[in-house]
Scaffold this motif. Structure first.
Motif, short mmCIF file in Angstrom:
data_model
loop_
_atom_site.label_atom_id
_atom_site.label_comp_id
_atom_site.label_asym_id
_atom_site.label_seq_id
_atom_site.Cartn_x
_atom_site.Cartn_y
_atom_site.Cartn_z
N THR A 116 0.84 -1.19 0.00
CA THR A 116 0.00 0.00 0.00
C THR A 116 0.87 1.24 0.00
OG1 THR A 116 -1.71 -1.13 1.25
CG2 THR A 116 -1.77 1.27 1.30
N SER A 117 0.58 2.14 -0.94
CA SER A 117 1.23 3.45 -0.91
C SER A 117 0.17 4.50 -0.65
CB SER A 117 1.90 3.76 -2.25
OG SER A 117 2.30 5.12 -2.28
N LEU A 118 0.41 5.32 0.39
CA LEU A 118 -0.53 6.41 0.67
C LEU A 118 -0.19 7.65 -0.14
CD1 LEU A 118 -1.24 6.22 4.51
CD2 LEU A 118 -2.32 5.03 2.60
N ILE A 119 0.95 7.61 -0.85
CA ILE A 119 1.32 8.80 -1.63
C ILE A 119 1.12 8.63 -3.14
CG2 ILE A 119 2.95 9.55 0.15
CD1 ILE A 119 5.26 8.73 -1.73
N ALA A 120 0.99 7.38 -3.61
CA ALA A 120 0.98 7.12 -5.06
C ALA A 120 -0.11 7.92 -5.77
CB ALA A 120 0.81 5.63 -5.34
N ALA A 121 -1.28 8.01 -5.17
CA ALA A 121 -2.40 8.68 -5.84
C ALA A 121 -2.16 10.17 -6.01
CB ALA A 121 -3.69 8.43 -5.06
N ALA A 122 -1.24 10.72 -5.21
CA ALA A 122 -0.93 12.15 -5.32
C ALA A 122 0.23 12.40 -6.28
CB ALA A 122 -0.61 12.72 -3.94
#
Ligand code: DQA
Length: 135
Positions: A107-113
């Motif tokens: 899971t990446s919490l930054i990828a979508a940004a």
């Protein structure tokens, strides 16, 4: 701008079976030789807030940012928000293929940004990110 997060100051010494033996200094040297006309700055911090401060500092004037947020990739809503807050495109970078590792790294919490993600190519991931930003 290349920004590295926690534990990446130990590249070359840290878990060489996963991250290799090359150092960030060697990587930067190679990139600057390869792209002599491109100014490539570098920043590393083990502190989440300092990474956010750096994104704010450079994110309104630099052409692009390659960000290896290390373990904060998997935990930091604050980094996600900081990336969204700046106009400079950010490429998420990882040396290792995080998807072939422990589930908590999937899971990446930054990828979508981010504009995109490069992972799994060792130090070459930084070159690929810079090339993506150079277009
Ligand atoms: C890393 C992968 C992360 O899961 C880890 O926490 C790191 C390094 C990489 O470059 O492969 O510190 O971002």
């Amino acid at each position: 701008m290349i920004i590295n997060g926690p534990n990446l100051n130990l590249l070359g010494q840290r878990e060489p079976g996963i991250y290799g033996t090359g150092t960030m200094a060697e990587c930067l040297d190679g990139l600057r030789r390869r792209y002599p006309d491109v100014a490539i700055d570098y920043y590393q911090s083990n502190v989440e807030g300092f990474l956010i401060d750096k994104l704010h500092e450079v994110g309104f004037s630099y052409d692009g940012i390659a960000l290896n947020a290390g373990a904060y990739t998997h935990t930091s809503v604050a980094l996600h928000d900081a990336i969204r807050a700046i106009p400079a495109p950010v490429v998420e970078v990882h040396l290792s293929n995080v998807h072939a590792r422990e589930a908590f790294r999937h899971t990446s919490l930054i990828a979508a940004a981010c504009r995109g993600v490069v992972c799994g190519f060792g130090l070459d991931s930084y070159r690929l990110a810079v090339e993506a930003l150079l277009g």
